[in-house]
Motif scaffolding. Structure first.
Motif, PDB file in Angstrom:
ATOM      1  N   LEU A 128      21.075  -1.985  -6.525  1.00  0.00           N
ATOM      2  CA  LEU A 128      19.839  -1.847  -6.008  1.00  0.00           C
ATOM      3  C   LEU A 128      19.742  -1.402  -4.673  1.00  0.00           C
ATOM      4  CD1 LEU A 128      18.271  -5.300  -7.246  1.00  0.00           C
ATOM      5  CD2 LEU A 128      18.013  -3.024  -8.331  1.00  0.00           C
ATOM      6  N   ILE A 129      20.648  -1.552  -3.622  1.00  0.00           N
ATOM      7  CA  ILE A 129      20.567  -1.102  -2.543  1.00  0.00           C
ATOM      8  C   ILE A 129      20.951   0.551  -2.586  1.00  0.00           C
ATOM      9  CG2 ILE A 129      22.032  -0.929  -0.222  1.00  0.00           C
ATOM     10  CD1 ILE A 129      22.409  -3.909  -0.892  1.00  0.00           C
ATOM     11  N   ILE A 130      21.699   1.011  -3.353  1.00  0.00           N
ATOM     12  CA  ILE A 130      21.902   2.261  -3.483  1.00  0.00           C
ATOM     13  C   ILE A 130      20.643   3.014  -3.766  1.00  0.00           C
ATOM     14  CG2 ILE A 130      23.341   4.074  -4.746  1.00  0.00           C
ATOM     15  CD1 ILE A 130      25.358   2.177  -4.730  1.00  0.00           C
ATOM     16  N   SER A 131      20.042   2.366  -4.899  1.00  0.00           N
ATOM     17  CA  SER A 131      18.715   3.113  -5.643  1.00  0.00           C
ATOM     18  C   SER A 131      17.395   3.009  -4.543  1.00  0.00           C
ATOM     19  CB  SER A 131      18.413   2.546  -6.956  1.00  0.00           C
ATOM     20  OG  SER A 131      18.001   1.243  -6.840  1.00  0.00           O
ATOM     21  N   GLU A 132      17.411   1.879  -3.786  1.00  0.00           N
ATOM     22  CA  GLU A 132      16.403   1.777  -3.012  1.00  0.00           C
ATOM     23  C   GLU A 132      16.580   2.684  -1.603  1.00  0.00           C
ATOM     24  OE1 GLU A 132      13.305   0.288  -3.180  1.00  0.00           O
ATOM     25  OE2 GLU A 132      13.904   0.326  -5.219  1.00  0.00           O
ATOM     26  N   LYS A 133      17.587   2.790  -1.059  1.00  0.00           N
ATOM     27  CA  LYS A 133      17.999   3.751  -0.048  1.00  0.00           C
ATOM     28  C   LYS A 133      16.988   5.176  -0.089  1.00  0.00           C
ATOM     29  CE  LYS A 133      21.670   1.550   2.166  1.00  0.00           C
ATOM     30  NZ  LYS A 133      23.081   1.982   2.598  1.00  0.00           N
ATOM     31  N   SER A 134      17.081   5.595  -1.391  1.00  0.00           N
ATOM     32  CA  SER A 134      16.582   7.023  -1.507  1.00  0.00           C
ATOM     33  C   SER A 134      14.870   6.860  -1.672  1.00  0.00           C
ATOM     34  CB  SER A 134      17.113   7.366  -2.846  1.00  0.00           C
ATOM     35  OG  SER A 134      16.508   6.622  -3.846  1.00  0.00           O
ATOM     36  N   VAL A 135      14.255   5.553  -1.661  1.00  0.00           N
ATOM     37  CA  VAL A 135      12.941   5.408  -1.738  1.00  0.00           C
ATOM     38  C   VAL A 135      12.400   5.391  -0.219  1.00  0.00           C
ATOM     39  CG1 VAL A 135      11.145   3.748  -2.380  1.00  0.00           C
ATOM     40  CG2 VAL A 135      12.894   4.107  -3.823  1.00  0.00           C
ATOM     41  N   THR A 136      13.274   4.874   0.704  1.00  0.00           N
ATOM     42  CA  THR A 136      12.375   4.540   1.907  1.00  0.00           C
ATOM     43  C   THR A 136      12.728   5.941   2.783  1.00  0.00           C
ATOM     44  OG1 THR A 136      14.695   4.031   2.854  1.00  0.00           O
ATOM     45  CG2 THR A 136      13.035   2.373   2.347  1.00  0.00           C
ATOM     46  N   LYS A 153       0.632  -1.241  -0.022  1.00  0.00           N
ATOM     47  CA  LYS A 153      -0.057   0.128  -0.119  1.00  0.00           C
ATOM     48  C   LYS A 153       0.742   1.279   0.037  1.00  0.00           C
ATOM     49  CE  LYS A 153      -3.836  -2.309   2.278  1.00  0.00           C
ATOM     50  NZ  LYS A 153      -4.538  -2.247   3.465  1.00  0.00           N
ATOM     51  N   TYR A 154       2.144   1.090   0.294  1.00  0.00           N
ATOM     52  CA  TYR A 154       3.025   2.568   0.447  1.00  0.00           C
ATOM     53  C   TYR A 154       4.080   2.115  -0.779  1.00  0.00           C
ATOM     54  CZ  TYR A 154       0.544   2.589   4.725  1.00  0.00           C
ATOM     55  OH  TYR A 154      -0.660   2.491   5.797  1.00  0.00           O
ATOM     56  N   VAL A 155       3.774   2.774  -1.858  1.00  0.00           N
ATOM     57  CA  VAL A 155       4.800   2.375  -2.882  1.00  0.00           C
ATOM     58  C   VAL A 155       6.246   3.099  -2.607  1.00  0.00           C
ATOM     59  CG1 VAL A 155       5.106   3.043  -5.389  1.00  0.00           C
ATOM     60  CG2 VAL A 155       2.821   2.607  -4.623  1.00  0.00           C
ATOM     61  N   ASN A 156       6.250   4.145  -1.694  1.00  0.00           N
ATOM     62  CA  ASN A 156       7.678   4.958  -1.355  1.00  0.00           C
ATOM     63  C   ASN A 156       8.251   4.077  -0.188  1.00  0.00           C
ATOM     64  OD1 ASN A 156       7.245   6.529  -3.611  1.00  0.00           O
ATOM     65  ND2 ASN A 156       6.157   7.971  -2.426  1.00  0.00           N
ATOM     66  N   GLN A 157       7.739   3.197   0.323  1.00  0.00           N
ATOM     67  CA  GLN A 157       8.312   2.409   1.645  1.00  0.00           C
ATOM     68  C   GLN A 157       8.814   0.939   1.191  1.00  0.00           C
ATOM     69  OE1 GLN A 157       5.831   2.112   4.719  1.00  0.00           O
ATOM     70  NE2 GLN A 157       5.694   4.219   5.217  1.00  0.00           N
ATOM     71  N   ALA A 158      10.080   0.854   1.467  1.00  0.00           N
ATOM     72  CA  ALA A 158      10.671  -0.661   0.912  1.00  0.00           C
ATOM     73  C   ALA A 158      11.230  -1.194   2.352  1.00  0.00           C
ATOM     74  CB  ALA A 158      11.747  -0.372  -0.071  1.00  0.00           C
ATOM     75  N   VAL A 159      11.301  -2.531   2.231  1.00  0.00           N
ATOM     76  CA  VAL A 159      11.912  -2.909   3.378  1.00  0.00           C
ATOM     77  C   VAL A 159      12.933  -4.022   3.124  1.00  0.00           C
ATOM     78  CG1 VAL A 159      11.288  -4.517   5.380  1.00  0.00           C
ATOM     79  CG2 VAL A 159       9.820  -2.964   4.753  1.00  0.00           C
ATOM     80  N   VAL A 160      14.372  -3.868   3.676  1.00  0.00           N
ATOM     81  CA  VAL A 160      15.042  -4.965   3.385  1.00  0.00           C
ATOM     82  C   VAL A 160      14.758  -6.184   4.291  1.00  0.00           C
ATOM     83  CG1 VAL A 160      17.601  -5.486   3.478  1.00  0.00           C
ATOM     84  CG2 VAL A 160      16.827  -3.141   2.584  1.00  0.00           C
ATOM     85  N   ILE A 161      14.716  -7.345   3.667  1.00  0.00           N
ATOM     86  CA  ILE A 161      14.579  -8.608   4.526  1.00  0.00           C
ATOM     87  C   ILE A 161      15.633  -9.083   5.270  1.00  0.00           C
ATOM     88  CG2 ILE A 161      13.440 -10.892   4.704  1.00  0.00           C
ATOM     89  CD1 ILE A 161      11.425  -8.718   3.491  1.00  0.00           C
ATOM     90  N   PRO A 162      15.494  -8.843   6.758  1.00  0.00           N
ATOM     91  CA  PRO A 162      17.109  -9.332   7.668  1.00  0.00           C
ATOM     92  C   PRO A 162      17.328 -10.747   7.172  1.00  0.00           C
ATOM     93  CG  PRO A 162      15.182  -8.686   8.918  1.00  0.00           C
ATOM     94  CD  PRO A 162      14.563  -8.504   7.528  1.00  0.00           C
TER      95      PRO A 162
END
Length: 175
Positions: free
Chosen positions: A167-175, A96-105
């Motif tokens: 991907l980590i670098i690009s996704e950090k800006s999303v969260t 539901k939150y397109v701008n929130q991403a989670v890294v699975i630990p």
């Protein structure tokens, strides 16, 4: 004679209990969170019965696309059934939150119901510890016209990204 009957009965109960706790068991599926895979709308009130393979998760290895049962993180007396969307190291965008991403630990997975409009899943409670997974669901056993092996092919989901350095670098800006 009664001693032999009681002894045999106790052995049967012990073997059956061990089998259902450690190997496999059948369970009825309640609810609509896994529609259309389980309890499809055209089932007209009939509930699917599934085969739960407990040995398949004994080593805590699951893959994207697997359907698993688990103990709910918020209630140890409740269990649920969902599909594995992400595994440790993956980056998952919340539904539901397109701008929130989670890294699975490490030691966790991301699970979701196939029916996203009606599912209490990782979008609500976050990554699920693998220690709460109790089985992998492999087949629909009942009703007879629904008997099938469940597909657990590797998922293709635009909200799940395999973790690598770019991907980590690009996704950090999303969260």
């Amino acid at each position: 004679m009664w001693k032999k009957v009681i002894k045999t009965g106790l052995i049967v109960v012990a073997v059956e209990t061990t089998f259902t706790d450690r190997v496999a068991c059948l369970a009825e599926v309640s609810g609509s969170s896994m529609q259309p895979s389980l309890n499809p709308e055209d089932n007209k009130g009939r509930k699917d019965w599934i085969l739960q393979n407990r040995m398949a998760v004994a080593d805590y290895v699951v893959h994207r696309g697997d359907i698993v049962t688990f103990t709910m993180p918020s209630d140890a007396k409740s269990c649920a059934i969902k599909r594995v969307i992400g595994v440790e190291g993956d980056i998952v965008r919340k539904r539901k939150y397109v701008n929130q991403a989670v890294v699975i630990p490490a030691g966790h997975i991301w699970v979701e119901g196939d029916n996203g409009r009606n599912s209490l899943d990782s979008n609500s409670f976050g990554p699920l510890p693998l220690s709460l997974v109790t089985s992998k669901v492999t087949h629909v056993i009942w009703p007879p016209d629904r008997w099938q092996k469940l597909s657990t092919d590797e998922l293709s989901c635009d909200r799940v990204l395999k973790q690598d350095s770019s991907l980590i670098i690009s996704e950090k800006s999303v969260t």
